[in-house]
Design a protein around this motif. Structure first.
Motif, PDB file in Angstrom:
ATOM      1  N   PRO A  66       0.833  -1.213   0.000  1.00  0.00           N
ATOM      2  CA  PRO A  66       0.000   0.000   0.000  1.00  0.00           C
ATOM      3  C   PRO A  66       0.864   1.256   0.000  1.00  0.00           C
ATOM      4  CG  PRO A  66      -0.845  -1.588   1.571  1.00  0.00           C
ATOM      5  CD  PRO A  66       0.470  -2.134   1.084  1.00  0.00           C
ATOM      6  N   ILE A  67       0.488   2.235  -0.805  1.00  0.00           N
ATOM      7  CA  ILE A  67       1.326   3.420  -0.997  1.00  0.00           C
ATOM      8  C   ILE A  67       1.510   4.192   0.307  1.00  0.00           C
ATOM      9  CG2 ILE A  67       1.513   5.618  -2.222  1.00  0.00           C
ATOM     10  CD1 ILE A  67      -0.106   4.289  -4.507  1.00  0.00           C
ATOM     11  N   GLY A  68       0.419   4.390   1.053  1.00  0.00           N
ATOM     12  CA  GLY A  68       0.513   5.132   2.303  1.00  0.00           C
ATOM     13  C   GLY A  68       1.385   4.432   3.324  1.00  0.00           C
ATOM     14  N   LEU A  69       1.235   3.101   3.436  1.00  0.00           N
ATOM     15  CA  LEU A  69       2.034   2.326   4.382  1.00  0.00           C
ATOM     16  C   LEU A  69       3.508   2.376   3.999  1.00  0.00           C
ATOM     17  CD1 LEU A  69       2.252   0.368   6.773  1.00  0.00           C
ATOM     18  CD2 LEU A  69       1.812  -1.516   5.167  1.00  0.00           C
ATOM     19  N   ALA A  70       3.802   2.255   2.734  1.00  0.00           N
ATOM     20  CA  ALA A  70       5.191   2.326   2.264  1.00  0.00           C
ATOM     21  C   ALA A  70       5.799   3.681   2.618  1.00  0.00           C
ATOM     22  CB  ALA A  70       5.250   2.094   0.757  1.00  0.00           C
ATOM     23  N   THR A  71       5.020   4.723   2.476  1.00  0.00           N
ATOM     24  CA  THR A  71       5.503   6.067   2.816  1.00  0.00           C
ATOM     25  C   THR A  71       5.871   6.154   4.289  1.00  0.00           C
ATOM     26  OG1 THR A  71       4.076   7.020   1.097  1.00  0.00           O
ATOM     27  CG2 THR A  71       4.933   8.526   2.758  1.00  0.00           C
ATOM     28  N   LEU A  72       5.011   5.608   5.155  1.00  0.00           N
ATOM     29  CA  LEU A  72       5.287   5.636   6.598  1.00  0.00           C
ATOM     30  C   LEU A  72       6.559   4.865   6.949  1.00  0.00           C
ATOM     31  CD1 LEU A  72       1.850   5.210   8.433  1.00  0.00           C
ATOM     32  CD2 LEU A  72       3.411   7.152   8.553  1.00  0.00           C
ATOM     33  N   LEU A  73       6.738   3.692   6.353  1.00  0.00           N
ATOM     34  CA  LEU A  73       7.909   2.871   6.664  1.00  0.00           C
ATOM     35  C   LEU A  73       9.203   3.541   6.195  1.00  0.00           C
ATOM     36  CD1 LEU A  73       6.558  -0.697   5.779  1.00  0.00           C
ATOM     37  CD2 LEU A  73       6.872   0.317   8.048  1.00  0.00           C
ATOM     38  N   ILE A  74       9.158   4.165   5.041  1.00  0.00           N
ATOM     39  CA  ILE A  74      10.353   4.855   4.528  1.00  0.00           C
ATOM     40  C   ILE A  74      10.684   6.070   5.394  1.00  0.00           C
ATOM     41  CG2 ILE A  74      11.280   6.136   2.556  1.00  0.00           C
ATOM     42  CD1 ILE A  74       9.486   4.336   0.773  1.00  0.00           C
ATOM     43  N   ILE A  76      10.597   6.431   8.625  1.00  0.00           N
ATOM     44  CA  ILE A  76      11.186   6.189   9.954  1.00  0.00           C
ATOM     45  C   ILE A  76      12.662   6.570  10.029  1.00  0.00           C
ATOM     46  CG2 ILE A  76      11.747   4.416  11.665  1.00  0.00           C
ATOM     47  CD1 ILE A  76       9.110   3.023  10.855  1.00  0.00           C
ATOM     48  N   PRO A  77      13.533   6.066   9.151  1.00  0.00           N
ATOM     49  CA  PRO A  77      14.945   6.466   9.259  1.00  0.00           C
ATOM     50  C   PRO A  77      15.176   7.944   8.972  1.00  0.00           C
ATOM     51  CG  PRO A  77      14.574   5.172   7.267  1.00  0.00           C
ATOM     52  CD  PRO A  77      13.325   5.075   8.070  1.00  0.00           C
ATOM     53  N   VAL A  78      14.363   8.517   8.084  1.00  0.00           N
ATOM     54  CA  VAL A  78      14.520   9.932   7.746  1.00  0.00           C
ATOM     55  C   VAL A  78      14.177  10.808   8.944  1.00  0.00           C
ATOM     56  CG1 VAL A  78      13.834  11.755   6.149  1.00  0.00           C
ATOM     57  CG2 VAL A  78      13.975   9.417   5.352  1.00  0.00           C
ATOM     58  N   ILE A  80      14.524   9.996  12.075  1.00  0.00           N
ATOM     59  CA  ILE A  80      15.637   9.885  13.031  1.00  0.00           C
ATOM     60  C   ILE A  80      16.794  10.807  12.619  1.00  0.00           C
ATOM     61  CG2 ILE A  80      17.373   8.329  13.987  1.00  0.00           C
ATOM     62  CD1 ILE A  80      15.281   6.070  13.675  1.00  0.00           C
ATOM     63  N   LEU A  81      17.093  10.851  11.320  1.00  0.00           N
ATOM     64  CA  LEU A  81      18.194  11.674  10.822  1.00  0.00           C
ATOM     65  C   LEU A  81      17.891  13.170  10.930  1.00  0.00           C
ATOM     66  CD1 LEU A  81      19.170   9.663   7.608  1.00  0.00           C
ATOM     67  CD2 LEU A  81      20.523   9.892   9.688  1.00  0.00           C
ATOM     68  N   SER A  82      16.615  13.540  10.817  1.00  0.00           N
ATOM     69  CA  SER A  82      16.236  14.955  10.751  1.00  0.00           C
ATOM     70  C   SER A  82      15.860  15.553  12.097  1.00  0.00           C
ATOM     71  CB  SER A  82      15.054  15.128   9.785  1.00  0.00           C
ATOM     72  OG  SER A  82      15.346  14.594   8.522  1.00  0.00           O
ATOM     73  N   TYR A  83      15.776  14.729  13.136  1.00  0.00           N
ATOM     74  CA  TYR A  83      15.216  15.193  14.411  1.00  0.00           C
ATOM     75  C   TYR A  83      15.962  16.390  14.990  1.00  0.00           C
ATOM     76  CZ  TYR A  83      13.534  15.214  19.208  1.00  0.00           C
ATOM     77  OH  TYR A  83      13.001  15.602  20.404  1.00  0.00           O
ATOM     78  N   LYS A  84      17.292  16.316  15.030  1.00  0.00           N
ATOM     79  CA  LYS A  84      18.065  17.374  15.678  1.00  0.00           C
ATOM     80  C   LYS A  84      17.947  18.710  14.950  1.00  0.00           C
ATOM     81  CE  LYS A  84      21.528  14.596  18.078  1.00  0.00           C
ATOM     82  NZ  LYS A  84      22.970  14.308  18.264  1.00  0.00           N
ATOM     83  N   VAL A  85      17.869  18.667  13.631  1.00  0.00           N
ATOM     84  CA  VAL A  85      17.804  19.903  12.848  1.00  0.00           C
ATOM     85  C   VAL A  85      16.414  20.518  12.882  1.00  0.00           C
ATOM     86  CG1 VAL A  85      18.057  20.902  10.539  1.00  0.00           C
ATOM     87  CG2 VAL A  85      19.664  19.161  11.327  1.00  0.00           C
ATOM     88  N   LEU A  86      15.385  19.685  12.752  1.00  0.00           N
ATOM     89  CA  LEU A  86      14.026  20.202  12.613  1.00  0.00           C
ATOM     90  C   LEU A  86      13.303  20.398  13.936  1.00  0.00           C
ATOM     91  CD1 LEU A  86      12.902  18.126   9.515  1.00  0.00           C
ATOM     92  CD2 LEU A  86      13.829  20.438   9.576  1.00  0.00           C
ATOM     93  N   GLY A  87      13.653  19.627  14.946  1.00  0.00           N
ATOM     94  CA  GLY A  87      13.038  19.825  16.255  1.00  0.00           C
ATOM     95  C   GLY A  87      11.757  19.033  16.452  1.00  0.00           C
ATOM     96  N   ARG A  88      11.383  18.926  17.725  1.00  0.00           N
ATOM     97  CA  ARG A  88      10.252  18.088  18.127  1.00  0.00           C
ATOM     98  C   ARG A  88       8.921  18.627  17.605  1.00  0.00           C
ATOM     99  NH1 ARG A  88       6.990  18.360  22.726  1.00  0.00           N
ATOM    100  NH2 ARG A  88       6.054  16.360  23.354  1.00  0.00           N
ATOM    101  N   ARG A  89       8.724  19.943  17.666  1.00  0.00           N
ATOM    102  CA  ARG A  89       7.432  20.521  17.296  1.00  0.00           C
ATOM    103  C   ARG A  89       7.119  20.287  15.822  1.00  0.00           C
ATOM    104  NH1 ARG A  89       5.545  26.849  18.072  1.00  0.00           N
ATOM    105  NH2 ARG A  89       3.397  26.563  17.407  1.00  0.00           N
ATOM    106  N   GLY A 146       9.322  12.058   4.932  1.00  0.00           N
ATOM    107  CA  GLY A 146      10.241  11.558   3.935  1.00  0.00           C
ATOM    108  C   GLY A 146      11.216  12.607   3.436  1.00  0.00           C
ATOM    109  N   SER A 147      11.303  12.725   2.113  1.00  0.00           N
ATOM    110  CA  SER A 147      12.234  13.683   1.535  1.00  0.00           C
ATOM    111  C   SER A 147      11.849  15.108   1.903  1.00  0.00           C
ATOM    112  CB  SER A 147      12.285  13.522   0.010  1.00  0.00           C
ATOM    113  OG  SER A 147      11.010  13.778  -0.549  1.00  0.00           O
ATOM    114  N   ASP A 148      10.567  15.318   2.286  1.00  0.00           N
ATOM    115  CA  ASP A 148      10.168  16.648   2.756  1.00  0.00           C
ATOM    116  C   ASP A 148      10.984  17.051   3.979  1.00  0.00           C
ATOM    117  OD1 ASP A 148       8.328  16.821   0.777  1.00  0.00           O
ATOM    118  OD2 ASP A 148       6.593  16.356   2.026  1.00  0.00           O
TER     119      ASP A 148
END
Length: 298
Positions: A66-74, A76-78, A80-89, A146-148
Motif C-alpha cells: 500500500p502506498i501510504g504504508l510504504a511512505t510511513l515505513l520509509i 522512519i529512518p529519515v 531519526i536523521l532529521s530530528y536534531k535539525v528540525l526539532g520536536r514541534r 520523507g524527503s520533505d
C-alpha cells in the motif's frame, strides 16, 4: 490574581486550539490534493515522481505494498536523521500530516476512479495537485515526511534555495530508479515533467501568489509619511536615518513591506506627504513576521 491567571491560560488554550484546527484543515485539504496527484494520476500513469512518494509508488509496483504504508515505513529512518535539525514541534506536526495523508491514500482513494487517459496529462495534473497539496501543508509549517524532512532541513541550512528548487534537486535519482522499475524511458520523462510542475506550483503558491512588495522611500518627512501609511493602509514602516552622498543632507529612509494590492497606496501616500520623495519598489518573495507569514520554526 488567580482569576486573571485562569483567564490568561484559557485564552492561550483557545488560541492553541484555533491554531490546531487551522493546521488540521490545511492538512485535510492538502492531503486530499496530495492523494489525488499520487493515487489518481501518478499510479495509473505508471511513472514515479521524485521524493518518498515516488519510492512508495515503486514499492507498490514491485511488491504491491500500500502506498501510504510504504511512505510511513520509509519515513522512519529519515525522521531519526532529521530530528536534531528540525526539532520536536515540527516533527509532531508532520506526524499528524503524515497520518492524515496515509489514511486518505490507503483508506479513501483506492475506492475512487483512477485517471487512465493520456500519460502526459497524468504527469501534468499529478504535478499540479501534488504541488498544491504540498504548498498548503508547507504554509502551516508541516510536511508529508520523507524527503520533505530532508528538503526542509536543507532549506534551513541553505535558505538561498527556494523550496521548489530543493525538491527538484533531491528528486532526480528517484525518478531514474522509477524508469528502471517501470522499464520505460517515458516513465523517466513523465517523472521529470511531473516533478517540474510540482516544484513550479509550490513556488507559485508559496512565493508567487503570496509574494509581497518592499517600498524604500527616501524623504525629508519620514515620520509624517510613516504615520500616513499606518493610518490609511494599516501597514507599519521602519525609519532609518540616511545621508545623501552627493548633497550631504540628512534624509529619512522609510522601509515598508506590504501586499501587491497595497503598494500603489503606499507610493501615493509617500508622494502626498513629499512630492519630491525618491521611491524604490522591489519584490519581496518571502516576508516573515506580524501581518505576513509565520516564522519557519513557529
Amino acid at each position: 490574581m488567580k482569576k486573571g491567571l485562569k483567564q490568561k491560560n484559557a485564552k492561550q488554550h483557545h488560541s492553541k486550539l484555533a491554531v490546531w484546527a487551522v493546521d488540521t484543515l490545511y492538512d485535510l485539504i492538502g492531503g486530499i490534493l496530495y492523494s489525488i496527484g499520487l493515487y489518481t494520476f501518478a499510479k495509473s500513469g505508471e511513472f514515479a515522481p521524485g521524493g518518498v512518494s515516488g519510492l512508495a509508488l515503486i514499492c507498490n509496483r514491485l511488491w504491491q505494498m500500500p502506498i501510504g504504508l510504504a511512505t510511513l515505513l520509509i519515513n522512519i529512518p529519515v525522521v531519526i536523521l532529521s530530528y536534531k535539525v528540525l526539532g520536536r514541534r515540527f516533527l509532531l506536526k508532520s506526524f499528524q500530516t503524515m497520518l492524515i495523508s496515509t489514511l486518505l491514500i490507503d483508506g479513501v482513494f483506492p475506492y475512487t476512479p483512477e485517471y487512465t487517459g493520456n500519460r502526459l496529462l497524468s504527469a501534468v495534473f499529478m504535478g499540479v495537485f501534488l504541488g498544491a497539496g504540498l504548498a498548503l501543508i508547507y504554509m502551516r509549517g508541516s510536511s508529508t515526511g520523507g524527503s520533505d524532512f530532508l528538503n526542509v532541513t536543507i532549506r534551513k541550512l541553505c535558505p538561498r534555495f527556494s523550496m521548489g528548487q530543493i525538491v527538484m534537486m533531491t528528486d532526480i535519482g528517484i525518478i531514474g530508479i522509477g524508469g528502471i522499475v517501470y522499464g520505460d524511458i517515458d516513465a523517466v520523462l513523465y517523472g521529470v515533467i511531473s516533478t517540474y510542475v510540482t516544484s513550479l506550483v509550490i513556488d507559485k503558491i508559496l512565493y508567487g501568489a503570496g509574494s509581497s512588495k518592499l517600498a524604500l522611500i527616501i524623504t525629508s518627512q519620514g515620520k509624517a509619511a510613516s504615520e500616513l501609511i499606518n493610518r490609511e493602509i494599516k501597514r507599519g514602516a521602519t525609519l532609518v536615518k540616511a545621508t545623501g552622498a552627493y548633497s550631504g543632507e540628512d534624509r529619512d529612509l522609510v522601509l515598508c513591506a506590504c501586499g501587491k494590492a497595497e503598494i500603489a497606496k503606499v507610493r501615493a501616500a509617500a508622494y502626498e506627504i513629499d512630492p519630491n520623495a525618491f521611491v524604490m519598489i522591489t519584490e519581496a518573495s518571502e516576508v516573515f513576521g506580524e501581518g505576513f507569514m509565520p516564522a519557519l520554526d513557529e
